[in-house]
Design a protein around this motif. Structure first.
Motif, short mmCIF file in Angstrom:
data_model
loop_
_atom_site.label_atom_id
_atom_site.label_comp_id
_atom_site.label_asym_id
_atom_site.label_seq_id
_atom_site.Cartn_x
_atom_site.Cartn_y
_atom_site.Cartn_z
N ALA A 85 0.84 -1.19 0.00
CA ALA A 85 0.00 0.00 0.00
C ALA A 85 0.88 1.24 0.00
CB ALA A 85 -0.91 0.01 1.22
N ALA A 86 0.53 2.20 -0.85
CA ALA A 86 1.17 3.51 -0.84
C ALA A 86 0.28 4.51 -0.10
CB ALA A 86 1.42 3.98 -2.27
N GLN A 87 -1.03 4.26 -0.14
CA GLN A 87 -1.98 5.15 0.50
C GLN A 87 -3.32 4.44 0.59
OE1 GLN A 87 -4.85 6.96 -0.98
NE2 GLN A 87 -5.17 8.09 0.90
N GLY A 88 -4.07 4.73 1.63
CA GLY A 88 -5.40 4.17 1.78
C GLY A 88 -6.27 5.13 2.56
N ARG A 114 4.04 0.57 -12.02
CA ARG A 114 4.20 0.10 -10.64
C ARG A 114 3.04 0.53 -9.74
NH1 ARG A 114 9.47 2.19 -8.35
NH2 ARG A 114 8.78 0.94 -6.60
N SER A 115 2.04 1.23 -10.29
CA SER A 115 0.97 1.79 -9.47
C SER A 115 -0.38 1.16 -9.78
CB SER A 115 0.88 3.30 -9.71
OG SER A 115 2.09 3.93 -9.36
N GLY A 116 -1.23 1.12 -8.75
CA GLY A 116 -2.59 0.61 -8.93
C GLY A 116 -3.55 1.34 -8.01
N ILE A 117 -4.82 1.29 -8.37
CA ILE A 117 -5.89 1.85 -7.56
C ILE A 117 -6.94 0.77 -7.38
CG2 ILE A 117 -7.69 3.61 -7.37
CD1 ILE A 117 -5.94 5.42 -9.13
N HIS A 135 -4.23 2.89 -2.89
CA HIS A 135 -3.27 3.08 -3.97
C HIS A 135 -2.10 2.15 -3.68
CE1 HIS A 135 -5.02 6.94 -5.53
NE2 HIS A 135 -5.64 6.80 -4.37
N SER A 136 -1.73 1.34 -4.65
CA SER A 136 -0.67 0.36 -4.45
C SER A 136 0.59 0.74 -5.20
CB SER A 136 -1.14 -1.02 -4.92
OG SER A 136 -1.32 -1.02 -6.33
N ARG A 137 1.68 0.14 -4.77
CA ARG A 137 2.97 0.35 -5.42
C ARG A 137 3.70 -0.99 -5.46
NH1 ARG A 137 5.04 4.18 -8.75
NH2 ARG A 137 7.23 4.52 -8.37
#
Length: 152
Positions: A85-88, A114-117, A135-137
């Motif tokens: 997780a980069a942000q939640g 490298r990013s996902g939502i 938001h994933s990394r």
């Protein structure tokens, strides 16, 4: 463990979930169960237990967030690319109650580089309790070994 290059996308997602679950003491310790897993999606359940209720007599938001975050983690790692997780963030809609079986259903909205939502809906008996967006990394590496190349 099976070679990632020989697995279907659904089987690869399951193999990734199995590999993660093996060491996921947090989700296991809270009594979570994986209900469904597939490429870019995951559904987990957890029952609200007495130690999860706050001073208002409702489910502590941190436990609801943790369930949503775990579903998010299994969904974004379903492609055999180690991801964190980069942000939640979460919006609480209604309170969870002692004894409620909460279901968190995560689905991939976007995945590029490298990013996902991912969006996660948390429900109790079909009623929406919370909405989570993560938001994933990708951090590199595979959960399931591949003999030739990464099977993503």
């Amino acid at each position: 463990m099976s070679d990632a290059a020989t697995l279907s996308p659904d089987a690869l997602a399951r193999a990734c979930a199995d590999a993660m679950w093996q060491d996921d003491r947090a989700s296991q310790g809270l009594g979570m169960q994986i209900i469904d897993i597939g490429p870019g999606r995951a559904t987990l359940q957890m029952t609200i237990q007495p130690h999860m209720v706050n001073g208002h007599g409702i489910a502590h938001g941190g436990f609801i967030f943790t369930l949503a975050d775990s579903a998010f983690a299994f969904a974004c790692n379903s492609h055999n690319d180690r991801t964190v997780a980069a942000q939640g963030s979460i919006s609480f809609i209604r309170p969870g109650k002692l004894g409620d079986v909460l279901t968190a259903s995560a689905s991939e909205i976007s995945r590029s580089g490298r990013s996902g939502i991912y969006d996660v809906r948390v429900t109790a008996a079909g009623t929406v309790i919370a909405e989570f967006r993560g938001h994933s990394r990708s951090i590199g590496g595979a959960l399931v070994p591949s003999g030739t190349a990464n099977a993503t």
